[in-house]
Design a protein around this motif. Structure first.
Motif, PDB file in Angstrom:
ATOM      1  N   PRO A 221       0.824  -1.215   0.000  1.00  0.00           N
ATOM      2  CA  PRO A 221       0.000   0.000   0.000  1.00  0.00           C
ATOM      3  C   PRO A 221       0.858   1.264   0.000  1.00  0.00           C
ATOM      4  N   ILE A 222       0.359   2.276  -0.714  1.00  0.00           N
ATOM      5  CA  ILE A 222       1.018   3.578  -0.691  1.00  0.00           C
ATOM      6  C   ILE A 222       0.719   4.210   0.659  1.00  0.00           C
ATOM      7  N   MET A 223       1.753   4.700   1.318  1.00  0.00           N
ATOM      8  CA  MET A 223       1.561   5.175   2.694  1.00  0.00           C
ATOM      9  C   MET A 223       1.984   6.630   2.827  1.00  0.00           C
ATOM     10  N   GLY A 224       1.577   7.205   3.944  1.00  0.00           N
ATOM     11  CA  GLY A 224       2.072   8.498   4.388  1.00  0.00           C
ATOM     12  C   GLY A 224       1.853   9.612   3.376  1.00  0.00           C
ATOM     13  N   PHE A 225       2.893  10.391   3.139  1.00  0.00           N
ATOM     14  CA  PHE A 225       2.796  11.589   2.316  1.00  0.00           C
ATOM     15  C   PHE A 225       2.326  11.259   0.903  1.00  0.00           C
ATOM     16  N   ALA A 226       2.883  10.178   0.345  1.00  0.00           N
ATOM     17  CA  ALA A 226       2.509   9.791  -1.009  1.00  0.00           C
ATOM     18  C   ALA A 226       1.006   9.543  -1.103  1.00  0.00           C
ATOM     19  N   PHE A 227       0.439   8.986  -0.056  1.00  0.00           N
ATOM     20  CA  PHE A 227      -0.985   8.694  -0.066  1.00  0.00           C
ATOM     21  C   PHE A 227      -1.814   9.984  -0.003  1.00  0.00           C
ATOM     22  N   VAL A 228      -1.346  10.930   0.810  1.00  0.00           N
ATOM     23  CA  VAL A 228      -2.035  12.221   0.898  1.00  0.00           C
ATOM     24  C   VAL A 228      -2.017  12.914  -0.461  1.00  0.00           C
ATOM     25  N   VAL A 229      -0.842  12.905  -1.109  1.00  0.00           N
ATOM     26  CA  VAL A 229      -0.740  13.509  -2.438  1.00  0.00           C
ATOM     27  C   VAL A 229      -1.707  12.838  -3.395  1.00  0.00           C
ATOM     28  N   LEU A 230      -1.794  11.523  -3.295  1.00  0.00           N
ATOM     29  CA  LEU A 230      -2.708  10.776  -4.156  1.00  0.00           C
ATOM     30  C   LEU A 230      -4.145  11.256  -3.953  1.00  0.00           C
ATOM     31  N   LEU A 231      -4.530  11.410  -2.674  1.00  0.00           N
ATOM     32  CA  LEU A 231      -5.889  11.879  -2.399  1.00  0.00           C
ATOM     33  C   LEU A 231      -6.091  13.287  -2.951  1.00  0.00           C
ATOM     34  N   PHE A 232      -5.086  14.146  -2.802  1.00  0.00           N
ATOM     35  CA  PHE A 232      -5.200  15.504  -3.344  1.00  0.00           C
ATOM     36  C   PHE A 232      -5.338  15.462  -4.870  1.00  0.00           C
ATOM     37  N   ARG A 233      -4.582  14.565  -5.490  1.00  0.00           N
ATOM     38  CA  ARG A 233      -4.681  14.457  -6.954  1.00  0.00           C
ATOM     39  C   ARG A 233      -6.080  14.006  -7.350  1.00  0.00           C
ATOM     40  N   ALA A 234      -6.616  13.045  -6.604  1.00  0.00           N
ATOM     41  CA  ALA A 234      -7.968  12.559  -6.889  1.00  0.00           C
ATOM     42  C   ALA A 234      -8.986  13.676  -6.686  1.00  0.00           C
ATOM     43  N   PHE A 235      -8.808  14.429  -5.590  1.00  0.00           N
ATOM     44  CA  PHE A 235      -9.682  15.566  -5.312  1.00  0.00           C
ATOM     45  C   PHE A 235      -9.632  16.572  -6.473  1.00  0.00           C
ATOM     46  N   SER A 236      -8.408  16.839  -6.959  1.00  0.00           N
ATOM     47  CA  SER A 236      -8.260  17.791  -8.062  1.00  0.00           C
ATOM     48  C   SER A 236      -9.034  17.337  -9.288  1.00  0.00           C
ATOM     49  N   SER A 237      -8.975  16.039  -9.574  1.00  0.00           N
ATOM     50  CA  SER A 237      -9.718  15.521 -10.719  1.00  0.00           C
ATOM     51  C   SER A 237     -11.213  15.663 -10.483  1.00  0.00           C
ATOM     52  N   GLY A 238     -11.623  15.360  -9.247  1.00  0.00           N
ATOM     53  CA  GLY A 238     -13.052  15.388  -8.926  1.00  0.00           C
ATOM     54  C   GLY A 238     -13.639  16.780  -8.970  1.00  0.00           C
ATOM     55  N   CYS A 239     -12.792  17.799  -8.793  1.00  0.00           N
ATOM     56  CA  CYS A 239     -13.282  19.175  -8.809  1.00  0.00           C
ATOM     57  C   CYS A 239     -13.939  19.528 -10.128  1.00  0.00           C
ATOM     58  N   SER A 240     -13.691  18.720 -11.161  1.00  0.00           N
ATOM     59  CA  SER A 240     -14.384  18.971 -12.423  1.00  0.00           C
ATOM     60  C   SER A 240     -15.891  18.872 -12.249  1.00  0.00           C
ATOM     61  N   ALA A 241     -16.352  18.244 -11.133  1.00  0.00           N
ATOM     62  CA  ALA A 241     -17.792  18.159 -10.872  1.00  0.00           C
ATOM     63  C   ALA A 241     -18.398  19.540 -10.644  1.00  0.00           C
TER      64      ALA A 241
END
Lengths: 671, 671
Positions: A221-241
């Motif tokens: 599993p991706i852990m720690g900071f990398a995981f937070v960045v991943l969530l932020f990246r996903a959030f950024s994509s979702g903002c297209s909503a």
């Protein structure tokens, strides 16, 4: 016999574009709230069709099938943003009844530079709205009819061409055409969510299974900071909503009276609908464990699972998804031409964006959008996933600028309850600003860098256009004394009717009048009045200069800027009254093309009029050259009015003179 | 100061299109045989790149891997056809030194209807040449660089745009640009064939193995009639290898003198090259057992096997394959504009196809081909396999018509050895005719039916255009007496220079002269002489009518039909000689737009001139309307010259009068 009869051409045009509208028809074309809702809602509501997919496209490759578990984490802040934006824009609508787009609000509160930046990002945004929505529509269709998958670019280009045509026909008709599909999509999505959750709860369907998607990543599993960045990246994509939520506040003047109230009703309804559909879809997607795969969209997968693969409801959902996305593109077809017209009026874009066509639509803006969106679709191969990074970033620039502008307005105006109102907008500004920074950083290498190049270039272009127009306008100024010194009346025996198109008391108009006087003793000046107040000033100046002794000035009202149509109407009557064998000459000014860009910035109206007059059997057209370069050379550095503004053509000098006279009169009266 | 200075525009245009050429430059642009060979050879030689693939695409799905065994069966008749066609066209070249395309040959030998049919199929053919070649080039590139596979439509459109630009620059430069790649491709193909056969013979490589291609069909072999049909279908696909062999005979006038000899050298060399490369490739393909698979072409597979997957020669082969295919497309860019110019001259296509641009290229035809080929590439998604059926059929229509026309010519002319010559062409005609029938039937349901619709429609269109031009030209005729009765001289004090563009002594010219006389006392008539002999007749008629007493006629030589450039040259001088503050008016005729198609068939030259004159600071433009509908109405049924031909404008009536006078003079002399 004396009629001009472009019969077949007119017939074909009428068939394609619908019957031409009388100039007074604009108010009737405005929207009620229930027809306005589908037009305004479409962009925002339809984003759901790709937003969840975009979030999963970030998460699944990194963490595998467990990705759906994190959908709610990513979606919650997006829903928060939605609510805050809705409240913020309710305030904007109230205080900008003439349309509070990011351009208007930032021009009003931050001045030229920031507003140009807002305008640049909006122009890019609207182009992307069309490209993204239509590409997504094309994907929705291919999900239901896989044989179309290889033709998705062609399907997308065809859809853009169709929307362009509908918009050239005028906005009221298109609101009717699109109203039902939007409501249909909303109903189908509600059906999908409720049926899906009900069937999952009762166990009549189970979560989806994917043979090909790897599960191995769970072991590392991706852990720690990398995981937070991943969530932020996903959030950024979702903002297209969230794209499209601002559409209502941009389009207040498109509503029937009371426009502000109707717009606010629509915004509240819209926010509620998105809230339900987005959170409902997220819940369903989480529970049913959907994963993005090629050739079939996430929504289509859910529809197939919930309704069944060959259920008509599934096909209906895909068709309505495509249709609402088409309508989302249509939002941009309302807004971008309006924005370009505003920019054209302010001389930041070519003036022809302000002219209305036969159907009172801003045809040049519509055609511009058609070309730009088609290029984007071809360049990005109609791939939503590659367009989204650019789209999300651009949207948040205008969100932020618009909110920040409102904050500044409250601080400056200090009206009742300004503190509360300011807090709402400040919260919105901070939230959208932070989101902008996140999205920009997360998406920079995925294409957002293109915006970092394109938007500044657009701003620069607008600056250059503005400077050029200011320069040319300055060169046209001529003092009353100079004008009268150079004005020539000739005696001639010719009495064919010579119509001169005038728009001020400028150097080019002086040349026109002198030319006309030379070739005919029967000259009438025509002014196509797109601005009533200006036309009145022109008329009194005409009288004051004494021009009316030789040449009558006729003012043709033209409130909606369909200049060509107004001249045609006048000529139809004039031609009817001609003696047999008589003829008319129409004398127009033409800016001498000194640079490549002159072709784009000048002569477009002259060209359009010349084209229109090609159908008249008795009308000769005369174009008299005007060289701004020579005018400036001749005037010499000291005489050239460097401070010339983009105010009303040529009458500036006259106005100054008039104001002085009025001032003197007032002073005399006081004494 | 008096110069027109469209500096930046001119500079950009010069940069993109190269320096403008003086009118005399046409002979210098002609081709030597060694530079002509690559241009003419490319289409035919490059067909090898897809022909073998197309044969296998028919055979493999039906009979599996054993298909390669039948390659020689299918290829042998194609090679026979090649030899026969080469001999046939050698004769065509000799007897049609001015270019013996199917249109010219069938016009000469069968008359209008057949020649229009030939023209229609040629127009479609040239469009398909570009679409097929560029799509195939795009596939070749994607075979070497797989990441480009999804962008093949975009790559193809970009390539078409690039060729268009090169051709707008003029044909000599493009022959240089393309010469080396063609020779490079030929060398690389010879290397591929010899190395491949050598390595197979020495056992250093073995036949290819395919994991995914099914072998099962061998157990249920297709037998009897179905197998024969299969071979015919494969043959039909393979016939695409022969496309382009006719290019040399179409383009005889493009060669340097002695043009006929140079053309014949090129044709023989071309046939020998194709013979070697096609039969060599077939041998190699048969031995190495190549099978078509997605995303990598057959040639690329052979290249990879023979040279090795990462060998630079493999990449070089792919790049040169793409380049020669681009050059094949370029053939059409030479031929279609020429054909359209011929059709325009004969009034079967809009006249503007006969005008040459600044670089003496037939710009309108080039731009037409650009648009048409781009549409084909988009519509067929750059898929060679779907374009080929249309292509092969069209080519064999023109082969057959051209050969049959030659047969008719020998029978009619009965020159020395006509029987032998006739036999050669008759053999060719029968062979190509039978092939046409086979290809058409085999490919009917695969797209050839489109031609059965498109070509008749094109023929109909050409008929309609012809009738319209004849109609309008008829309306313009006016007798000498009527002309002089209606001609008006006015007295006016104006002395600005008024230039009238005249092309005959017609009704519209009468209107122009009357208008010009009305507005100025200083009128000069300009005739842009694209036909020297006609210009002389116009001059003597001008004198005979007595017009030269009021208005001098100046003839501007314009042998290559770059009309706009000729007028610009004249104006540059005229503007230089102007008094300070003086100005010039250019008076032109404009056909009144009565129907949609008027816009396409008329006023294009007027429009082009008006556009060009936008850069002149001292030149006003005047367009005087001419309504052919009114002229016909006014003339009445009895006076309207129904039998008007498309001969020299307006001078027909004058000529008849002149001939009668000459006849009378001769009779008088004899008495």
């Amino acid at each position: 016999m004396q009629h001009h009869s472009v019969s077949m051409y007119e017939r074909v045009k009428a068939h394609v574009l619908g019957k031409p509208l009388a100039s007074g028809g604009l108010e009737e074309q405005k929207l009620t709230w229930y027809w306005g809702l589908p037009i305004m809602a479409s962009d925002a509501v339809s984003s759901v069709a790709y937003a969840i997919e975009e979030i999963l496209l970030v998460l699944v490759p990194a963490i595998g099938l467990v990705a759906t578990n994190f959908l709610p984490w990513v979606s919650a802040p997006i829903i928060l943003l939605l609510v805050v934006l809705a409240f913020s824009y309710l305030q904007t609508i109230k205080h900008y009844p003439s349309g509070g787009g990011a351009y208007t609000v930032s021009q009003d509160n931050f001045g030229k530079n920031v507003s140009l930046f807002a305008a640049g990002s909006l122009v890019v945004d609207y182009m992307l709205t069309v490209a993204v929505s239509i590409s997504s529509a094309s994907a929705a269709i291919a999900s239901a009819f896989p044989e179309l998958f290889n033709y998705r670019i062609v399907v997308a280009l065809g859809a853009i061409a169709l929307i362009t045509l509908l918009n050239l026909r005028g906005s009221k008709e298109s609101s009717r055409i699109f109203g039902i599909p939007t409501y249909g999509f909303i109903v189908l999505m509600i059906a999908l969510i409720t049926t899906g959750i009900f069937r999952l709860a009762t166990g009549s369907i189970t979560p989806l299974q994917y043979a090909h998607v790897q599960q191995a990543n769970l072991l590392q599993p991706i852990m720690g900071f990398a995981f937070v960045v991943l969530l932020f990246r996903a959030f950024s994509s979702g903002c297209s909503a969230l794209t499209g939520i601002e559409a209502v506040s941009n389009s207040v003047p498109s509503f029937k009276k009371p426009a502000t109230r109707n717009a606010r009703i629509v915004l509240v309804a819209l926010a509620a609908i998105i809230l339900f559909i987005f959170s409902g879809s997220v819940t369903l997607a989480t529970w049913i464990k959907v994963v993005p795969i090629e050739k079939i969209t996430v929504i289509a997968q859910m529809g197939r699972a919930v309704f069944g693969a060959h259920n008509p409801l599934f096909y209906l959902l895909q068709v309505f998804t495509a249709l609402i996305l088409v309508l989302a593109a249509n939002t941009a077809y309302t807004d971008l031409p309006n924005l370009l017209a505003l920019l054209g009026r302010d001389s930041f874009m070519p003036h022809q964006f302000t002219n209305r066509g036969a159907k009172l639509t801003l045809s040049n803006g519509i055609i511009f959008l058609w070309v730009a969106a088609s290029i984007l679709v071809i360049a990005f191969a109609a791939d939503v996933n590659r367009l989204i990074p650019l789209y999300s970033v651009g949207v948040f620039i205008s969100f932020t600028l618009s909110q920040a502008g409102m904050v500044r307005k409250w601080v400056r105006d200090k009206e009742r309850h300004w503190q509360t109102k300011m807090l709402i907008n400040a919260f919105g500004a901070v939230l959208t600003g932070v989101t902008f920074v996140i999205v920009f950083l997360m998406k920079f290498s995925h294409g957002a860098w293109i915006l970092a190049v394109a938007i500044p270039l657009l701003v620069l272009l607008m600056e250059v256009i503005h400077r050029h127009y200011t320069h040319v306008k300055g060169s046209m100024q001529i003092t009353r004394r100079e004008f009268l010194r150079r004005y020539r009346r000739c005696d001639t025996d010719n009495h064919f009717l010579c119509l001169v198109l005038v728009n001020g008391l400028t150097r080019p108009v002086l040349k026109l009048l002198n030319f006309a006087n030379q070739i005919s003793g029967n000259v009438i000046a025509l002014h196509v009045a797109t601005d009533e107040e200006y036309a009145e000033r022109l008329q009194s100046a005409w009288h004051d200069y004494g021009l009316d002794r030789g040449i009558a000035l006729q003012v043709l009202p033209c409130p909606y800027r369909n200049i060509v149509g107004t001249i045609e109407d006048y000529l139809d009557v004039a031609v009817d009254q001609l003696q047999p064998g008589g003829s008319i000459a129409v004398v127009m000014s033409r800016v001498v093309v000194e640079h490549l860009y002159d072709n784009l910035l000048h002569n477009q109206t002259t060209l359009a009029i010349s084209m229109a007059l090609r159908g008249y059997r008795d009308v000769a057209t005369v174009q008299v050259p005007y060289s701004y370069v020579r005018a400036i050379e001749n005037a010499g550095a000291d005489k050239y009015p460097v401070s010339a503004t983009t105010g009303t053509d040529g009458l500036d000098e006259y106005s100054r003179h008039e104001e002085q006279a009025a001032q003197l009169a007032r002073e005399a009266a006081q004494e």
